[in-house]
Design a protein around this motif. Structure first.
Motif, PDB file in Angstrom:
ATOM      1  N   PRO A   1       0.809  -1.213   0.000  1.00  0.00           N
ATOM      2  CA  PRO A   1       0.000   0.000   0.000  1.00  0.00           C
ATOM      3  C   PRO A   1       0.841   1.262   0.000  1.00  0.00           C
ATOM      4  O   PRO A   1       0.427   2.284  -0.530  1.00  0.00           O
ATOM      5  CB  PRO A   1      -0.813  -0.133   1.299  1.00  0.00           C
ATOM      6  CG  PRO A   1      -0.854  -1.598   1.584  1.00  0.00           C
ATOM      7  CD  PRO A   1       0.466  -2.117   1.096  1.00  0.00           C
ATOM      8  N   SER A   2       2.027   1.199   0.592  1.00  0.00           N
ATOM      9  CA  SER A   2       2.869   2.395   0.638  1.00  0.00           C
ATOM     10  C   SER A   2       3.317   2.828  -0.740  1.00  0.00           C
ATOM     11  O   SER A   2       3.711   3.972  -0.951  1.00  0.00           O
ATOM     12  CB  SER A   2       4.093   2.137   1.528  1.00  0.00           C
ATOM     13  OG  SER A   2       4.886   1.091   0.989  1.00  0.00           O
TER      14      SER A   2
ATOM     15  N   ALA B   1       1.238   5.708  -1.702  1.00  0.00           N
ATOM     16  CA  ALA B   1       1.110   6.792  -0.743  1.00  0.00           C
ATOM     17  C   ALA B   1       1.604   8.091  -1.361  1.00  0.00           C
ATOM     18  O   ALA B   1       2.007   8.136  -2.511  1.00  0.00           O
ATOM     19  CB  ALA B   1       1.911   6.473   0.521  1.00  0.00           C
TER      20      ALA B   1
ATOM     21  N   SER C   1       4.276   8.953  -4.404  1.00  0.00           N
ATOM     22  CA  SER C   1       4.658   7.727  -5.095  1.00  0.00           C
ATOM     23  C   SER C   1       4.814   7.977  -6.585  1.00  0.00           C
ATOM     24  O   SER C   1       4.478   9.029  -7.090  1.00  0.00           O
ATOM     25  CB  SER C   1       3.593   6.648  -4.855  1.00  0.00           C
ATOM     26  OG  SER C   1       2.457   6.910  -5.649  1.00  0.00           O
TER      27      SER C   1
ATOM     28  N   LYS D   1      -9.265   6.856   6.604  1.00  0.00           N
ATOM     29  CA  LYS D   1      -9.539   5.478   6.201  1.00  0.00           C
ATOM     30  C   LYS D   1      -9.764   4.625   7.448  1.00  0.00           C
ATOM     31  O   LYS D   1      -8.993   4.712   8.403  1.00  0.00           O
ATOM     32  CB  LYS D   1      -8.369   4.904   5.384  1.00  0.00           C
ATOM     33  CG  LYS D   1      -8.093   5.634   4.081  1.00  0.00           C
ATOM     34  CD  LYS D   1      -6.931   5.004   3.324  1.00  0.00           C
ATOM     35  CE  LYS D   1      -7.232   3.586   2.919  1.00  0.00           C
ATOM     36  NZ  LYS D   1      -6.233   3.004   2.017  1.00  0.00           N
TER      37      LYS D   1
ATOM     38  N   GLN E   1     -13.724   5.173   3.452  1.00  0.00           N
ATOM     39  CA  GLN E   1     -12.728   6.150   3.022  1.00  0.00           C
ATOM     40  C   GLN E   1     -13.425   7.508   2.950  1.00  0.00           C
ATOM     41  O   GLN E   1     -14.204   7.774   2.031  1.00  0.00           O
ATOM     42  CB  GLN E   1     -12.120   5.751   1.674  1.00  0.00           C
ATOM     43  CG  GLN E   1     -11.510   4.347   1.716  1.00  0.00           C
ATOM     44  CD  GLN E   1     -10.658   4.045   0.509  1.00  0.00           C
ATOM     45  OE1 GLN E   1      -9.606   4.645   0.306  1.00  0.00           O
ATOM     46  NE2 GLN E   1     -11.097   3.085  -0.295  1.00  0.00           N
TER      47      GLN E   1
ATOM     48  N   LYS F   1      -7.018  -1.164  -0.447  1.00  0.00           N
ATOM     49  CA  LYS F   1      -5.588  -1.480  -0.488  1.00  0.00           C
ATOM     50  C   LYS F   1      -4.837  -0.616  -1.497  1.00  0.00           C
ATOM     51  O   LYS F   1      -3.616  -0.455  -1.393  1.00  0.00           O
ATOM     52  CB  LYS F   1      -5.388  -2.951  -0.836  1.00  0.00           C
ATOM     53  CG  LYS F   1      -5.956  -3.922   0.200  1.00  0.00           C
ATOM     54  CD  LYS F   1      -5.777  -5.365  -0.244  1.00  0.00           C
ATOM     55  CE  LYS F   1      -6.370  -6.337   0.758  1.00  0.00           C
ATOM     56  NZ  LYS F   1      -6.218  -7.751   0.319  1.00  0.00           N
TER      57      LYS F   1
ATOM     58  N   THR G   1      -5.519   2.667  -2.238  1.00  0.00           N
ATOM     59  CA  THR G   1      -5.579   4.105  -2.019  1.00  0.00           C
ATOM     60  C   THR G   1      -4.678   4.560  -0.888  1.00  0.00           C
ATOM     61  O   THR G   1      -4.240   3.777  -0.048  1.00  0.00           O
ATOM     62  CB  THR G   1      -7.017   4.537  -1.705  1.00  0.00           C
ATOM     63  OG1 THR G   1      -7.445   3.872  -0.512  1.00  0.00           O
ATOM     64  CG2 THR G   1      -7.948   4.184  -2.838  1.00  0.00           C
ATOM     65  N   GLY G   2      -4.410   5.858  -0.874  1.00  0.00           N
ATOM     66  CA  GLY G   2      -3.651   6.482   0.191  1.00  0.00           C
ATOM     67  C   GLY G   2      -4.294   7.804   0.550  1.00  0.00           C
ATOM     68  O   GLY G   2      -5.148   8.329  -0.173  1.00  0.00           O
ATOM     69  N   TYR G   3      -3.899   8.346   1.678  1.00  0.00           N
ATOM     70  CA  TYR G   3      -4.403   9.656   2.071  1.00  0.00           C
ATOM     71  C   TYR G   3      -4.099  10.679   0.977  1.00  0.00           C
ATOM     72  O   TYR G   3      -3.012  10.718   0.430  1.00  0.00           O
ATOM     73  CB  TYR G   3      -3.752  10.105   3.384  1.00  0.00           C
ATOM     74  CG  TYR G   3      -4.288   9.408   4.601  1.00  0.00           C
ATOM     75  CD1 TYR G   3      -5.463   9.838   5.207  1.00  0.00           C
ATOM     76  CD2 TYR G   3      -3.611   8.329   5.162  1.00  0.00           C
ATOM     77  CE1 TYR G   3      -5.954   9.201   6.327  1.00  0.00           C
ATOM     78  CE2 TYR G   3      -4.096   7.698   6.298  1.00  0.00           C
ATOM     79  CZ  TYR G   3      -5.275   8.136   6.882  1.00  0.00           C
ATOM     80  OH  TYR G   3      -5.761   7.506   7.985  1.00  0.00           O
TER      81      TYR G   3
ATOM     82  N   ALA H   1       1.961   9.866   6.153  1.00  0.00           N
ATOM     83  CA  ALA H   1       2.539  10.152   4.844  1.00  0.00           C
ATOM     84  C   ALA H   1       4.044  10.035   4.903  1.00  0.00           C
ATOM     85  O   ALA H   1       4.650   9.899   5.959  1.00  0.00           O
ATOM     86  CB  ALA H   1       2.128  11.554   4.375  1.00  0.00           C
ATOM     87  N   SER H   2       4.658  10.088   3.733  1.00  0.00           N
ATOM     88  CA  SER H   2       6.103  10.005   3.648  1.00  0.00           C
ATOM     89  C   SER H   2       6.711  11.334   4.079  1.00  0.00           C
ATOM     90  O   SER H   2       6.020  12.246   4.501  1.00  0.00           O
ATOM     91  CB  SER H   2       6.502   9.686   2.206  1.00  0.00           C
ATOM     92  OG  SER H   2       5.998  10.681   1.340  1.00  0.00           O
TER      93      SER H   2
END
Length: 409
Positions: free
Chosen positions: A17-18, A21, A24, A72, A90, A127, A129-131, A195-196
């Motif tokens: 999933p990352s 994020a 990406s 999420k 979500q 799985k 998606t990300g914020y 987040a990163s």
């Protein structure tokens, strides 16, 4: 309509999933069509996955516009509708709109405002998606297309030499409230997004028409600079600001009526050695937090800008160039709003092949601001353009949220 998954979708679900994020290399976006009761996941202009959905029924409409995923939860229950289960929730707004799984997803609107997804698809989508992933909800189907314009930003533009002179703190968006706001997926707490590294997170930009609050705040800034105490720079005309206006008028030999007129504004700007205030503003956020805002110029102000979302991706490290993919939405402004904004002509129809490009040609961004944005731009960054903001939906813990008010046919 049964949902279908392509091989590419299965591969994405199997990946970490990352990988999807913030920042990406494969930013995606989701487009929901109320007319077709469908959801499509795009990588640029490539379809990754599709599904049927069920949106809000009569009396509980699903709002249309530009949103992003702000929360999420795998296991969630509605605190409005008898603790109804909302698996793989979500959230899109803090006022209650979300994507979530359901065992009842008919081919017609049946929800209380959320977007229902078939349970298996909701789990797979969760799985992927990300914020911050964008979700566009439109009455009619709309598709991202690649957009080329000199107005759009690229990372290989010269980097900033220092802080932008136009850098000022952002404040919560103020505008028209959605009269049909619904509360379905309410939560007690607003979690911080995971987040990163912040420097690698995508930025969110919004270009819109300059509002009264921005003009008042600039007026307060200049009055203070000229020695007339206007109080805090809050964008509201309170007693201190009125007193400062009267003080300025008295000092300049003008009638001291304390009124903020266009003539008064121009006189203050001239006295401070500034040009006339701009008619547009660019705001920047990152990881749901404000970064800065700057003045921009909108040509042909009597023509509506329309509502558009552009996402940056496919950055080539060697050339420093990336691609922009744009979507245009219908947004029929009320007559009162047009009058307030001085709009006398509608924007190009969203279906027009060059609607986004024509709007971009009308926008001029100062060079120092372009340089600063160039240094912040990464895969997944986005730019929204609209004539009006969405009211209080944009605020703490959100990206820029733009709601449209297109009536259904």
């Amino acid at each position: 309509m049964r949902f279908t998954l392509r091989i590419a979708f299965a591969a994405l679900v199997m990946s970490s999933p990352s990988a999807l994020a913030a920042g990406s290399k494969a930013p995606l976006q989701i487009v929901v069509s109320i007319e077709q009761q469908s959801l499509v996941v795009y990588d640029g202009d490539t379809v990754i996955a599709t599904s049927k959905v069920s949106t809000g029924k009569a009396g509980h409409p699903t709002p249309t516009g530009i949103f992003s995923i702000i929360e999420k939860r795998r296991h969630h229950k509605s605190n409005i509708y008898s603790n109804a289960p909302m698996p793989f929730m979500q959230r899109l707004t803090w006022s209650g709109i979300a994507l979530h799984g359901s065992n009842h997803v008919p081919d017609y609107p049946a929800s209380h405002g959320c977007v229902r997804l078939p349970s298996k698809f909701a789990a797979a989508l969760y799985k992927m998606t990300g914020y911050g992933m964008h979700v566009v909800i439109s009455d009619r189907q709309t598709t991202p297309v690649e957009v080329s314009s000199a107005t759009l930003f690229q990372p290989n533009q010269s980097r900033p030499r220092g802080p932008a002179l136009s850098d000022v703190p952002l404040r919560p968006a103020i505008g028209e409230l959605n009269e049909n706001a619904v509360e379905v997926a309410m939560a007690d707490k607003r979690p911080s997004p995971v987040a990163s590294d912040q420097e690698e997170a995508p930025i969110r930009m919004l270009i819109t028409r300059r509002g009264v609050q921005e003009t008042v705040r600039d007026l307060q800034t200049l009055l203070n600079m000229l020695g007339h105490d206007a109080g805090p720079l809050d964008g509201f005309i309170g007693p201190a600001t009125l007193a400062a206006i009267q003080s300025f008028q008295t000092a300049e030999g003008l009638p001291a009526d304390g009124k903020m007129t266009q003539g008064l504004i121009e006189a203050v700007f001239r006295k401070a050695g500034r040009g006339a205030p701009s008619n547009g503003v660019l705001r920047v956020r990152r990881q749901f937090q404000p970064l800065f805002e700057a003045d921009v110029t909108i040509a042909e102000p009597g023509t509506a800008l329309g509502t558009h979302l552009l996402q940056f991706q496919d950055l080539d490290p060697k050339s420093g160039q990336g691609k922009w993919f744009g979507i245009s939405l219908e947004n029929q402004l009320p007559k009162a709003t047009k009058k307030r904004l001085g709009i006398t002509a509608d924007a190009d129809a969203p279906a027009a092949f060059d609607a986004v490009e024509r709007t971009l040609k009308r926008i001029t961004v100062p060079e120092d601001v372009r340089e600063r944005i160039a240094g912040l731009l990464v895969n997944g960054s986005s730019l929204s353009i609209t004539d009006t903001e969405s009211g209080l939906e944009t605020g703490e813990g959100t990206d820029f949220i733009t709601t449209t008010r297109t009536p259904r046919s």
